[in-house]
Design a protein around this motif. Structure first.
Motif, short mmCIF file in Angstrom:
data_model
loop_
_atom_site.label_atom_id
_atom_site.label_comp_id
_atom_site.label_asym_id
_atom_site.label_seq_id
_atom_site.Cartn_x
_atom_site.Cartn_y
_atom_site.Cartn_z
N PHE A 69 66.14 27.32 41.78
CA PHE A 69 65.01 28.31 41.86
C PHE A 69 65.63 29.50 42.47
O PHE A 69 66.54 29.62 43.20
CB PHE A 69 64.33 27.55 42.74
N ALA A 70 64.83 30.48 41.97
CA ALA A 70 64.95 31.74 42.24
C ALA A 70 63.77 32.39 42.70
O ALA A 70 62.79 32.24 42.29
CB ALA A 70 65.64 32.50 41.26
N GLU A 71 63.76 33.28 43.92
CA GLU A 71 62.62 33.99 44.25
C GLU A 71 62.23 35.08 43.34
O GLU A 71 63.10 35.68 42.86
CB GLU A 71 62.92 34.42 45.56
N ILE A 72 61.19 35.14 42.92
CA ILE A 72 60.63 36.14 42.08
C ILE A 72 59.64 36.97 42.76
O ILE A 72 58.37 36.68 43.53
CB ILE A 72 59.73 35.36 40.91
N PRO A 73 59.92 38.18 42.94
CA PRO A 73 59.18 39.19 43.63
C PRO A 73 57.63 39.41 42.58
O PRO A 73 57.95 39.35 41.33
CB PRO A 73 59.88 40.62 43.33
N LEU A 74 56.61 39.14 43.42
CA LEU A 74 55.28 39.09 42.63
C LEU A 74 54.42 40.35 42.85
O LEU A 74 54.66 41.21 44.11
CB LEU A 74 54.44 38.03 43.20
N GLN A 75 53.64 41.03 42.19
CA GLN A 75 52.95 41.85 42.25
C GLN A 75 51.44 41.30 42.62
O GLN A 75 51.09 40.50 41.82
CB GLN A 75 52.84 42.70 41.16
N ARG A 76 51.03 41.57 43.74
CA ARG A 76 49.66 41.30 44.22
C ARG A 76 48.71 41.65 43.03
O ARG A 76 48.48 42.68 42.90
CB ARG A 76 49.34 41.59 45.33
N GLU A 77 47.97 40.69 42.67
CA GLU A 77 46.99 40.97 41.60
C GLU A 77 45.53 39.83 42.04
O GLU A 77 45.85 39.04 42.49
CB GLU A 77 47.41 40.62 40.31
N ALA A 78 44.56 40.22 41.53
CA ALA A 78 43.37 39.69 41.80
C ALA A 78 43.15 38.39 40.84
O ALA A 78 43.71 38.73 39.56
CB ALA A 78 42.06 40.26 41.67
N PHE A 79 43.08 37.34 41.14
CA PHE A 79 43.09 35.98 40.60
C PHE A 79 41.81 35.42 40.26
O PHE A 79 41.27 35.08 41.31
CB PHE A 79 44.19 34.98 40.94
N ASP A 80 41.50 35.27 39.25
CA ASP A 80 40.00 34.38 38.93
C ASP A 80 40.10 32.88 39.31
O ASP A 80 41.19 32.24 38.64
CB ASP A 80 39.60 34.61 37.40
N ASN A 81 39.60 32.64 40.47
CA ASN A 81 39.73 31.34 40.96
C ASN A 81 39.18 29.98 39.98
O ASN A 81 39.79 28.99 39.87
CB ASN A 81 38.98 31.03 42.21
N GLY A 82 38.50 30.50 38.92
CA GLY A 82 37.95 29.66 37.75
C GLY A 82 37.52 28.27 38.66
O GLY A 82 36.74 28.34 39.43
N PRO A 83 38.20 27.19 38.40
CA PRO A 83 37.70 25.90 38.86
C PRO A 83 38.26 25.50 40.23
O PRO A 83 37.84 24.55 40.78
CB PRO A 83 38.25 24.85 37.96
N PHE A 84 38.92 26.63 41.01
CA PHE A 84 39.64 26.25 42.29
C PHE A 84 38.64 26.65 43.25
O PHE A 84 37.55 27.18 43.08
CB PHE A 84 40.80 27.16 42.42
N ASP A 85 38.84 25.83 44.44
CA ASP A 85 38.15 26.42 45.72
C ASP A 85 38.15 27.78 45.90
O ASP A 85 39.01 28.39 45.67
CB ASP A 85 38.56 25.49 46.88
N SER A 86 36.92 28.26 46.36
CA SER A 86 37.00 29.53 46.72
C SER A 86 37.99 30.23 47.64
O SER A 86 38.24 31.25 48.02
CB SER A 86 35.49 30.17 47.26
N GLY A 87 38.31 29.14 48.54
CA GLY A 87 39.43 29.38 49.72
C GLY A 87 40.99 29.52 49.09
O GLY A 87 41.67 29.73 49.78
N PHE A 88 41.13 29.06 47.98
CA PHE A 88 42.51 28.98 47.40
C PHE A 88 43.16 30.53 47.16
O PHE A 88 42.28 31.31 46.32
CB PHE A 88 42.64 28.34 46.10
N ARG A 89 43.93 30.93 47.51
CA ARG A 89 44.88 32.01 46.97
C ARG A 89 46.15 31.79 46.27
O ARG A 89 46.85 31.27 46.89
CB ARG A 89 45.07 33.14 48.38
N ALA A 90 46.43 32.30 45.36
CA ALA A 90 47.31 31.89 44.52
C ALA A 90 48.81 33.03 44.95
O ALA A 90 48.49 34.02 45.12
CB ALA A 90 47.28 32.05 42.94
#
Length: 123
Positions: A69-90
Motif C-alpha cells: 500500500f502506498a499513500e496517494i495524495p488526493l485532490q479534494r473534490e465533490a463526490f455525488d453520494n448517490g446511494p450512500f448516506d448523506s453523512g458519508f464523505r469519501a
C-alpha cells in the motif's frame, strides 16, 4: 512397479536430465539425446515429472506478499453520494469506466484487499 524400482529409475533419469541440461557442446537437446541413445519422448516425460516435482516444492506467494500500500495524495473534490448516506464523505474515490468505488479512511485492510483482488479479476 514397486517403489524401489521406481526410485532407481528416477535416479537414473535424474542423472540423464542433469547431464543433458549441463551439456557443454553446441549440440541441441535432440542431437545430444540421439548421440547418447536416449529416446526423445522418454527424456521429456521425465523432464516434465522433475519440473512438476520442483513446482510442488515452491512456496506460493502469500497474499501478504502480493500487496503493498502506498499513500496517494488526493485532490479534494465533490463526490455525488448517490446511494450512500448523506453523512458519508469519501476520502478516496476509484473510478474505472462506469464503476465508482468510494472509500473512507476507516475502511479495513481486509476490505481494501478484497476490493483490490476484485478489481484485479475484473480488469
Amino acid at each position: 512397479m514397486d517403489q524401489i524400482t521406481h526410485n532407481v529409475r528416477r535416479n537414473q533419469w535424474l542423472n540423464i536430465v542433469n547431464a543433458c541440461q549441463s551439456r557443454t557442446d553446441n549440440s541441441t537437446v535432440r542431437e545430444w539425446l540421439k548421440a547418447n541413445g536416449i529416446a526423445y519422448k522418454s527424456y521429456y516425460y521425465w523432464l516434465r515429472k522433475f519440473r512438476q516435482e520442483a513446482y510442488e516444492h515452491i512456496d506460493p506467494v502469500s497474499s501478504e506478499d502480493r500487496h503493498s500500500f502506498a499513500e496517494i495524495p488526493l485532490q479534494r473534490e465533490a463526490f455525488d453520494n448517490g446511494p450512500f448516506d448523506s453523512g458519508f464523505r469519501a476520502d478516496a474515490v476509484i473510478r474505472i469506466n462506469d464503476c465508482v468505488i468510494a472509500l473512507s479512511n476507516t475502511a479495513s485492510e481486509a476490505l481494501l484487499r478484497s476490493i483490490l483482488e476484485g478489481l484485479n479479476h475484473a480488469c
